[in-house]
Design a protein around this motif. Structure first.
Motif, PDB file in Angstrom:
ATOM      1  N   LYS A  11       0.967  -1.253  -0.106  1.00 12.54           N
ATOM      2  CA  LYS A  11       0.020   0.053   0.079  1.00 12.54           C
ATOM      3  C   LYS A  11       0.998   1.160   0.124  1.00 12.54           C
ATOM      4  N   PHE A  12       0.570   2.345  -0.939  1.00  7.58           N
ATOM      5  CA  PHE A  12       1.151   3.375  -0.874  1.00  7.58           C
ATOM      6  C   PHE A  12       0.108   4.613  -0.664  1.00  7.58           C
ATOM      7  N   TRP A  13       0.605   5.567   0.229  1.00  6.91           N
ATOM      8  CA  TRP A  13      -0.536   6.418   0.566  1.00  6.91           C
ATOM      9  C   TRP A  13       0.171   7.871   0.520  1.00  6.91           C
ATOM     10  N   TRP A  14      -0.774   8.868   0.402  1.00  7.57           N
ATOM     11  CA  TRP A  14      -0.426  10.419   0.538  1.00  7.57           C
ATOM     12  C   TRP A  14      -1.475  10.898   1.230  1.00  7.57           C
ATOM     13  N   ALA A  15      -1.408  11.818   2.146  1.00  6.77           N
ATOM     14  CA  ALA A  15      -2.265  12.555   2.945  1.00  6.77           C
ATOM     15  C   ALA A  15      -1.931  14.129   3.270  1.00  6.77           C
ATOM     16  N   ALA A  16      -2.830  15.093   3.309  1.00  4.19           N
ATOM     17  CA  ALA A  16      -2.368  16.191   3.381  1.00  4.19           C
ATOM     18  C   ALA A  16      -3.783  16.881   4.189  1.00  4.19           C
ATOM     19  N   ASN A  17      -2.997  17.908   4.831  1.00  2.99           N
ATOM     20  CA  ASN A  17      -3.900  18.801   5.518  1.00  2.99           C
ATOM     21  C   ASN A  17      -3.922  20.167   5.493  1.00  2.99           C
ATOM     22  N   TYR A  18      -5.019  21.085   5.232  1.00  3.69           N
ATOM     23  CA  TYR A  18      -4.954  22.432   5.021  1.00  3.69           C
ATOM     24  C   TYR A  18      -5.679  23.000   6.056  1.00  3.69           C
ATOM     25  N   THR A  19      -4.930  24.124   7.018  1.00  2.00           N
ATOM     26  CA  THR A  19      -5.830  24.797   8.177  1.00  2.00           C
ATOM     27  C   THR A  19      -5.720  26.143   7.622  1.00  2.00           C
ATOM     28  N   ASP A  20      -6.876  26.928   7.609  1.00  2.00           N
ATOM     29  CA  ASP A  20      -6.935  28.448   7.310  1.00  2.00           C
ATOM     30  C   ASP A  20      -6.251  29.142   8.767  1.00  2.00           C
ATOM     31  N   GLU A  21      -5.917  30.248   8.317  1.00  2.00           N
ATOM     32  CA  GLU A  21      -5.373  31.122   9.594  1.00  2.00           C
ATOM     33  C   GLU A  21      -6.616  31.489  10.356  1.00  2.00           C
ATOM     34  N   TYR A  22      -6.115  31.648  11.609  1.00  2.32           N
ATOM     35  CA  TYR A  22      -6.909  32.100  12.506  1.00  2.32           C
ATOM     36  C   TYR A  22      -6.297  32.737  13.862  1.00  2.32           C
ATOM     37  N   TYR A  23      -7.074  33.627  14.532  1.00  2.00           N
ATOM     38  CA  TYR A  23      -6.474  34.263  15.608  1.00  2.00           C
ATOM     39  C   TYR A  23      -6.372  34.000  16.830  1.00  2.00           C
ATOM     40  N   TYR A  24      -5.037  34.320  17.300  1.00  2.00           N
ATOM     41  CA  TYR A  24      -4.549  33.785  18.606  1.00  2.00           C
ATOM     42  C   TYR A  24      -5.234  34.337  19.637  1.00  2.00           C
ATOM     43  N   GLY A  25      -5.574  35.796  19.514  1.00  2.00           N
ATOM     44  CA  GLY A  25      -6.385  36.654  20.837  1.00  2.00           C
ATOM     45  C   GLY A  25      -7.661  36.932  19.957  1.00  2.00           C
ATOM     46  N   ARG A  78      -1.454  39.160  16.077  1.00  2.00           N
ATOM     47  CA  ARG A  78      -1.100  37.946  16.762  1.00  2.00           C
ATOM     48  C   ARG A  78      -2.096  36.785  16.020  1.00  2.00           C
ATOM     49  N   LYS A  79      -1.671  36.353  15.031  1.00  2.00           N
ATOM     50  CA  LYS A  79      -2.514  35.300  14.335  1.00  2.00           C
ATOM     51  C   LYS A  79      -1.716  33.845  14.098  1.00  2.00           C
ATOM     52  N   ILE A  80      -2.250  33.045  14.164  1.00  2.00           N
ATOM     53  CA  ILE A  80      -1.549  31.651  13.643  1.00  2.00           C
ATOM     54  C   ILE A  80      -1.967  31.597  12.088  1.00  2.00           C
ATOM     55  N   ASP A  81      -0.901  31.476  11.220  1.00  2.00           N
ATOM     56  CA  ASP A  81      -0.717  31.489   9.864  1.00  2.00           C
ATOM     57  C   ASP A  81      -1.287  30.160   9.425  1.00  2.00           C
ATOM     58  N   ALA A  82      -2.100  30.110   7.949  1.00  2.00           N
ATOM     59  CA  ALA A  82      -2.350  29.068   7.535  1.00  2.00           C
ATOM     60  C   ALA A  82      -1.353  28.083   7.193  1.00  2.00           C
ATOM     61  N   SER A  83      -1.471  26.899   7.110  1.00  2.00           N
ATOM     62  CA  SER A  83      -0.591  25.601   6.726  1.00  2.00           C
ATOM     63  C   SER A  83      -1.098  24.849   6.000  1.00  2.00           C
ATOM     64  N   PHE A  84      -0.257  23.783   5.190  1.00  2.00           N
ATOM     65  CA  PHE A  84      -0.462  22.966   4.387  1.00  2.00           C
ATOM     66  C   PHE A  84       0.426  22.037   4.505  1.00  2.00           C
ATOM     67  N   THR A  85       0.325  20.912   5.055  1.00  2.00           N
ATOM     68  CA  THR A  85       1.370  19.627   5.259  1.00  2.00           C
ATOM     69  C   THR A  85       0.822  18.464   4.430  1.00  2.00           C
ATOM     70  N   GLN A  86       1.915  17.770   4.108  1.00  2.00           N
ATOM     71  CA  GLN A  86       1.856  16.633   3.394  1.00  2.00           C
ATOM     72  C   GLN A  86       2.426  15.298   3.814  1.00  2.00           C
ATOM     73  N   ASP A  87       2.151  14.309   4.069  1.00  2.00           N
ATOM     74  CA  ASP A  87       2.455  13.052   4.290  1.00  2.00           C
ATOM     75  C   ASP A  87       2.547  12.031   3.289  1.00  2.00           C
ATOM     76  N   LEU A  88       3.595  11.138   3.412  1.00  2.00           N
ATOM     77  CA  LEU A  88       3.872   9.963   2.426  1.00  2.00           C
ATOM     78  C   LEU A  88       4.095   8.736   3.047  1.00  2.00           C
ATOM     79  N   GLY A  89       3.807   7.410   2.583  1.00  2.00           N
ATOM     80  CA  GLY A  89       3.931   6.480   3.425  1.00  2.00           C
ATOM     81  C   GLY A  89       3.965   5.275   2.270  1.00  2.00           C
ATOM     82  N   VAL A  90       4.456   4.052   2.743  1.00  2.00           N
ATOM     83  CA  VAL A  90       4.527   2.818   1.862  1.00  2.00           C
ATOM     84  C   VAL A  90       4.288   1.655   3.115  1.00  2.00           C
TER      85      VAL A  90
END
Length: 752
Positions: free
Chosen positions: A672-686, A695-707
């Motif tokens: 099995k090969f897989w790819w997974a990703a997550n996008y989180t929009d920016e949101y305020y810390y205060g 003071r806000k937490i920036d948007a992020s986009f992360t990707q994972d790979l596996g076999v």
């Protein structure tokens, strides 16, 4: 990272009378941690602490919580009565089920698995052993109940969510804005129920995982069945255990540390080692008069260094151990046909320490001094601590399941809990002449739930009605804010009711609609009532939290359609109104208690799509939007009306793609090969007072790979994974970036 675009009933009278009688009798005689978005998010125009004090408070909160992150009492597998109740009821409930068995050959954790579901966000402040908050539809912390086989974590000892090996878990159920009555527990925002595996007789399952930052995870489970020890009775015995360790020495970026040009700087987490282990043994006598009589025992321990974020911490750490025992009885058709009985008792004792007696004190990350006497690294006024908390827990869970007419069920579930804790701090108390550890306290609670399930038209229409009674008696010692007066014993009794209604109608075979409503209650927890002796003082006047949660959903499952093998869609719209939310806001001057907040309202939508392109390819995505706002103006904290609740992600998406194939090199092998990703929009810390605030937490986009590759019908398996393979800088919590790119490999062997 730049922000990415967003595409963006008369028959029930007798039942309620029965519950009322039980409640009256009871009156005569619940990955999580402090829900602290207020602590993290003082208004910028009316802040209670400056950045430095906020950073110190966060380090102290980490130390206070560190004693509750690792040990695991006996995790008996889900009983047949619990499994049958869940199987029937989940058709109508607002629940998503994650198949953890699909991940057993990987290095994934429980929080990683849960984080892939729609409506769920797990926010962590670091690596292994770090504080984590489960957020379901905007509610997090103690609003979310974590259960193991239907039993609240509070009754399992000090459990770390990611300490449970994924290969010892069968399913993870995510209840959104809904805590079923069959779970005899309170809760206002939802629940995570971890269902452990039923091991085959005469089997051994072992695994070892090696990851970045010197991270090691090992687990083993073995069972043996002795047939016919007396008549038809058999005896099953087994052992299981795990070991976890990580140096957690990754670089993190913090706004508390500035370069000469004023930019955030990165340093290595050099005091964040974490180790935990747990061993368990069980014996099950089967097919005697009771279908099963179970006995279990466990021992676990942990050791955790406390990592600083603004100031370097050199020596402070937390450690502890836990012992537990369980006894259970299960029987079908007890006394009458179709009446199933289950009763499970558990006892736990834990002793947790926070050791903050260092003579070293660091003013920042690079400049440290050594004093002539112990001053402590975390606490104010140079007061060291050697705080020990002894805790005792007695719990009894009763389950009854009765099918009184074909496809008509009634469930009665009752949980009794006694909790007592005794904190001591010989070092700090001796220096100042009064108790600095917090004061002893105990709680007695009873939650009893009654559910009626009706199935009509060959189960095309299902109705589930639930009712719960909650009782809590708290006895705590309180002091004045001067901390020099004698402790005063205070008592408080809490009684409340919660109720819910869920309906499912299958219009045609592939299409169903659902709707649910729950008036939910969450009672104050012991640490909210007792305090921690460091930053939190006792609070005897807390009110229970209340929530009214509504959900409407649609499910579509199309199979054998043109071009694709299967298409699945689940969508929900939800609305919630919360009252008396329990919160904590730290100050730099003194220990303060938890308090009840103004009302909050929230709404949102979520969707989940899975596409089986063919027998080899699976694609999927899900999305969540949630909007939580303050209802009234809060003059004390300067919070305006209709302000967006801070520190909670508002929009996020998950993506996945998987290719799998069997019988490639040998018969019964699988890749099995897989790819997974997550996008989180920016949101305020205060609190969002102005669009210009930084003071806000920036948007992020992360990707994972596996076999993953397995042979011999999945008896031997190996996997390799890369998380965040593009090495993006990601924050779940203001001031503490998460690990970047990480590698992990795992080998697992199963003999049966």
């Amino acid at each position: 990272m730049k922000k990415k675009p967003i595409y963006k009933a008369a028959t029930l009278a007798l039942i309620f009378a029965t519950v009322g009688a039980v409640s009256a009798r009871a009156q005569d005689d619940e990955i999580t941690s402090i829900d602290d978005f207020l602590e993290e998010s003082a208004p910028e125009n009316n802040a209670t602490t400056d950045d430095a004090n906020s950073a110190t408070a966060q380090s102290e909160a980490s130390a206070a919580n560190a004693s509750g992150v690792t040990q695991l009492d006996e995790l008996s597998v889900e009983s047949e009565i619990e499994a049958e109740q869940a199987k029937q009821a989940k058709k109508a409930e607002s629940v998503a089920t994650i198949d953890a068995a699909e991940m057993q050959n990987t290095s994934k954790t429980v929080s990683k698995a849960v984080n892939s579901a729609s409506g769920v966000k797990v926010r962590k402040s670091g690596g292994m052993g770090s504080e984590g908050k489960i957020n379901i539809r905007g509610m997090e912390g103690k609003n979310i109940k974590v259960l193991v086989n239907g039993v609240p974590v509070e009754t399992q000892g000090n459990l770390g969510l990611d300490d449970i090996p994924i290969d010892q878990i069968a399913d993870i159920e995510v209840y959104k804005g809904y805590v079923p009555a069959r779970f005899a527990t309170d809760g206002a925002g939802g629940a995570i129920n971890i269902i452990t595996k039923k091991r085959p007789a005469n089997s051994v399952d072992a695994s070892y995982s090696l990851s970045s930052f010197n991270t090691h995870k090992a687990s083993v489970a073995a069972s043996h069945l002795i047939d016919s020890i007396a008549g038809d009775a058999g005896l099953e015995v087994g052992v299981s255990g795990y070991f976890n360790h990580s140096d957690n020495d990754y670089k993190f970026t913090s706004p508390y540390m500035k370069s000469s040009t004023g930019k955030d700087t990165s340093v290595v987490r050099d005091h964040d080692h974490y180790t935990s282990y747990n061993v368990q043994a069980f014996a099950n006598l089967m097919n005697a008069w009771f279908d099963q009589v179970s006995l279990g025992a466990s021992y676990g321990a942990f050791d955790k260094e406390i990592q600083g974020d603004e100031n370097r911490i050199i020596e402070t750490k937390a450690e502890g151990y836990n012992v537990g025992a369980t006894f259970g009885l299960d029987k079908k058709n007890i006394f009458v046909k179709d009446l199933t009985f289950g009763n499970h008792f558990s006892f736990g004792y834990s002793e947790n320490k926070i050791i903050d007696t260092s003579r070293v004190h660091c003013r920042n990350w690079y400049s440290c001094d050594t004093a002539k006497k112990n001053v402590g690294e975390l606490t104010m006024m140079g007061l060291p601590k050697l705080r020990t908390v002894q805790a005792y827990d007695f719990n009894d869970l009763l389950n009854l399941d009765y099918q009184f007419i074909k496809n008509q069920f009634v469930y009665w579930n009752t949980l009794f809990r006694y909790h007592k804790e005794d904190p001591e701090d010989d070092v700090g108390s001796e220096m100042v002449g009064f108790n600095t550890a917090g004061y002893p306290g105990k709680t007695i609670s009873v939650t009893t739930g009654l559910s009626l399930e009706d199935n009509f038209f060959d189960s095309r229409l299902q109705n589930l009605l639930g009712f719960k009674f909650h009782y809590l008696k708290a006895e705590i010692s309180n002091t004045s804010t001067s901390m020099i007066q004698q402790a005063v014993l205070e008592k408080n009794d809490y009684t409340d009711f919660s109720y819910d209604e869920s309906l499912m109608f299958r219009i045609v075979k592939p299409l169903a609609v659902k709707g649910s409503y729950q008036h939910a209650v969450r009672l104050p927890t012991p640490d909210e009532l007792f305090g921690d002796g460091i930053r939190v003082s006792a609070a005897t006047n807390l009110k229970p939290e209340e929530a009214d949660n509504f959900n409407v959903g649609l499910s579509l499952d199309l199979q054998e359609i043109p071009l694709v093998a299967r298409f699945r869609f689940d969508g929900d719209v939800f609305y919630s109104y919360y009252k008396n939310r329990i919160h904590y806001m730290s100050t730099s001057q003194m220990s303060v208690p938890y308090f009840n907040m103004n009302p909050i309202r929230g709404w949102g939508y979520e969707g989940d799509v899975k596409l089986d392109v063919n027998e080899w390819v699976l694609l999927g995505t899900n999305w969540t939007f949630q909007d939580l706002r303050n209802v009234d103006y809060n003059a004390k904290q300067g919070i305006p009306e209709d302000a967006i609740i801070p520190n909670i992600p508002r929009f996020f998406m998950n993506y996945m793609a998987e290719f799998h194939m069997g019988d490639i090199l040998n018969k019964n092998d699988f890749v099995k090969f897989w790819w997974a990703a997550n996008y989180t929009d920016e949101y305020y810390y205060g609190w969002k007072i102005s669009s210009r605030q930084s003071r806000k937490i920036d948007a992020s986009f992360t990707q994972d790979l596996g076999v993953e590759y397995s042979v011999w019908d999945n008896k031997l398996a190996w996997s390799f994974e890369v998380d965040n393979f593009l090495d993006e800088t990601v924050y779940d919590k203001y001031g503490e970036s998460k690990p970047g790119r990480t590698f992990a490999t795992k080998i697992r062997y199963s003999f049966r």
